[in-house]
Design a protein around this motif. Structure first.
Motif, PDB file in Angstrom:
ATOM      1  N   GLY A  28      60.381  43.232 -21.974  1.00 52.56           N
ATOM      2  CA  GLY A  28      59.078  43.799 -21.672  1.00 52.56           C
ATOM      3  C   GLY A  28      57.933  42.811 -21.763  1.00 52.56           C
ATOM      4  N   ARG A  29      58.212  41.548 -22.025  1.00 57.42           N
ATOM      5  CA  ARG A  29      57.164  40.528 -22.096  1.00 57.42           C
ATOM      6  C   ARG A  29      56.816  40.049 -20.702  1.00 57.42           C
ATOM      7  N   GLN A  30      55.622  39.495 -20.561  1.00 56.76           N
ATOM      8  CA  GLN A  30      55.215  38.868 -19.315  1.00 56.76           C
ATOM      9  C   GLN A  30      54.936  37.402 -19.588  1.00 56.76           C
ATOM     10  N   LEU A  31      55.581  36.542 -18.806  1.00 58.93           N
ATOM     11  CA  LEU A  31      55.434  35.099 -18.958  1.00 58.93           C
ATOM     12  C   LEU A  31      54.767  34.528 -17.719  1.00 58.93           C
ATOM     13  N   CYS A  32      53.860  33.608 -17.917  1.00 55.18           N
ATOM     14  CA  CYS A  32      53.197  32.932 -16.803  1.00 55.18           C
ATOM     15  C   CYS A  32      54.019  31.721 -16.375  1.00 55.18           C
ATOM     16  N   ALA A  33      54.180  31.575 -15.065  1.00 58.18           N
ATOM     17  CA  ALA A  33      54.919  30.430 -14.529  1.00 58.18           C
ATOM     18  C   ALA A  33      54.197  29.916 -13.288  1.00 58.18           C
ATOM     19  N   ARG A  34      54.374  28.633 -13.041  1.00 57.67           N
ATOM     20  CA  ARG A  34      53.761  28.023 -11.850  1.00 57.67           C
ATOM     21  C   ARG A  34      54.627  28.340 -10.623  1.00 57.67           C
ATOM     22  N   PRO A  35      54.026  28.879  -9.575  1.00 57.99           N
ATOM     23  CA  PRO A  35      54.810  29.211  -8.384  1.00 57.99           C
ATOM     24  C   PRO A  35      55.343  27.986  -7.646  1.00 57.99           C
ATOM     25  N   THR A  36      54.836  26.810  -7.972  1.00 61.59           N
ATOM     26  CA  THR A  36      55.291  25.594  -7.297  1.00 61.59           C
ATOM     27  C   THR A  36      56.504  24.959  -7.987  1.00 61.59           C
ATOM     28  N   ASP A  37      56.836  25.406  -9.210  1.00 63.10           N
ATOM     29  CA  ASP A  37      57.999  24.858  -9.912  1.00 63.10           C
ATOM     30  C   ASP A  37      59.281  25.283  -9.195  1.00 63.10           C
ATOM     31  N   ALA A  38      60.224  24.355  -9.088  1.00 62.15           N
ATOM     32  CA  ALA A  38      61.474  24.630  -8.364  1.00 62.15           C
ATOM     33  C   ALA A  38      62.237  25.799  -8.981  1.00 62.15           C
ATOM     34  N   TRP A  39      62.301  25.872 -10.304  1.00 61.88           N
ATOM     35  CA  TRP A  39      63.065  26.950 -10.948  1.00 61.88           C
ATOM     36  C   TRP A  39      62.421  28.312 -10.707  1.00 61.88           C
ATOM     37  N   VAL A  40      61.091  28.336 -10.548  1.00 59.87           N
ATOM     38  CA  VAL A  40      60.385  29.599 -10.273  1.00 59.87           C
ATOM     39  C   VAL A  40      60.675  30.035  -8.834  1.00 59.87           C
ATOM     40  N   LYS A  41      60.647  29.098  -7.893  1.00 57.07           N
ATOM     41  CA  LYS A  41      60.969  29.427  -6.502  1.00 57.07           C
ATOM     42  C   LYS A  41      62.383  29.979  -6.396  1.00 57.07           C
ATOM     43  N   GLU A  42      63.308  29.339  -7.104  1.00 56.69           N
ATOM     44  CA  GLU A  42      64.712  29.783  -7.089  1.00 56.69           C
ATOM     45  C   GLU A  42      64.841  31.176  -7.702  1.00 56.69           C
ATOM     46  N   LEU A  43      64.132  31.418  -8.779  1.00 54.73           N
ATOM     47  CA  LEU A  43      64.166  32.721  -9.450  1.00 54.73           C
ATOM     48  C   LEU A  43      63.599  33.818  -8.554  1.00 54.73           C
ATOM     49  N   ILE A  44      62.501  33.531  -7.860  1.00 51.95           N
ATOM     50  CA  ILE A  44      61.904  34.513  -6.947  1.00 51.95           C
ATOM     51  C   ILE A  44      62.875  34.830  -5.805  1.00 51.95           C
ATOM     52  N   SER A  45      63.529  33.817  -5.266  1.00 49.03           N
ATOM     53  CA  SER A  45      64.515  34.049  -4.200  1.00 49.03           C
ATOM     54  C   SER A  45      65.666  34.901  -4.707  1.00 49.03           C
ATOM     55  N   TYR A  46      66.115  34.621  -5.919  1.00 45.23           N
ATOM     56  CA  TYR A  46      67.203  35.382  -6.534  1.00 45.23           C
ATOM     57  C   TYR A  46      66.790  36.850  -6.705  1.00 45.23           C
ATOM     58  N   LEU A  47      65.593  37.085  -7.225  1.00 47.68           N
ATOM     59  CA  LEU A  47      65.122  38.455  -7.439  1.00 47.68           C
ATOM     60  C   LEU A  47      64.906  39.190  -6.122  1.00 47.68           C
ATOM     61  N   ALA A  48      64.421  38.486  -5.111  1.00 49.93           N
ATOM     62  CA  ALA A  48      64.205  39.101  -3.801  1.00 49.93           C
ATOM     63  C   ALA A  48      65.535  39.513  -3.170  1.00 49.93           C
ATOM     64  N   ALA A  49      66.560  38.684  -3.308  1.00 51.21           N
ATOM     65  CA  ALA A  49      67.867  38.995  -2.755  1.00 51.21           C
ATOM     66  C   ALA A  49      68.526  40.137  -3.531  1.00 51.21           C
TER      67      ALA A  49
END
Length: 99
Positions: A68-89
């Motif tokens: 239930g926590r919210q963490l801030c991440a930079r959208p330009t970081d490679a691991w964040v882009k990969e995570l967003i793609s994973y969640l979208a799929a």
């Protein structure tokens, strides 16, 4: 005396105009990020994400964890882009985010 009244009237009108235009802007962003999580978050610990408002000074992604926590991440970081793609799929078509 008349000049002082005129100057005061102009000042009051200017303040009213500024107040009105600031009020029309609406409320500011609900959440902005100023510090970012530098460590990669495991995919199985994240249940969703949202992007912060464009009105925030720094672009960011808020990651919602299973705890239930919210963490801030930079959208330009490679691991964040990969995570967003994973969640979208992973998401089901037509499903809305609960963030």
């Amino acid at each position: 005396m008349a000049a002082a009244r005129l100057a005061l009237s102009v000042l009051v009108l200017m303040l009213a105009a500024v107040t009105l235009t600031e009020g029309l802007r609406g409320a500011g962003p609900k959440r902005c990020c100023f510090r970012f999580n530098e460590n990669e978050v495991p995919k199985d610990k994240v249940v969703g994400y949202i992007r912060t408002s464009q009105r925030c000074p720094k672009p960011a992604v808020l990651l919602k964890t299973v705890a239930g926590r919210q963490l801030c991440a930079r959208p330009t970081d490679a691991w964040v882009k990969e995570l967003i793609s994973y969640l979208a799929a992973k998401s089901v078509a037509g499903e809305t985010s609960n963030l």
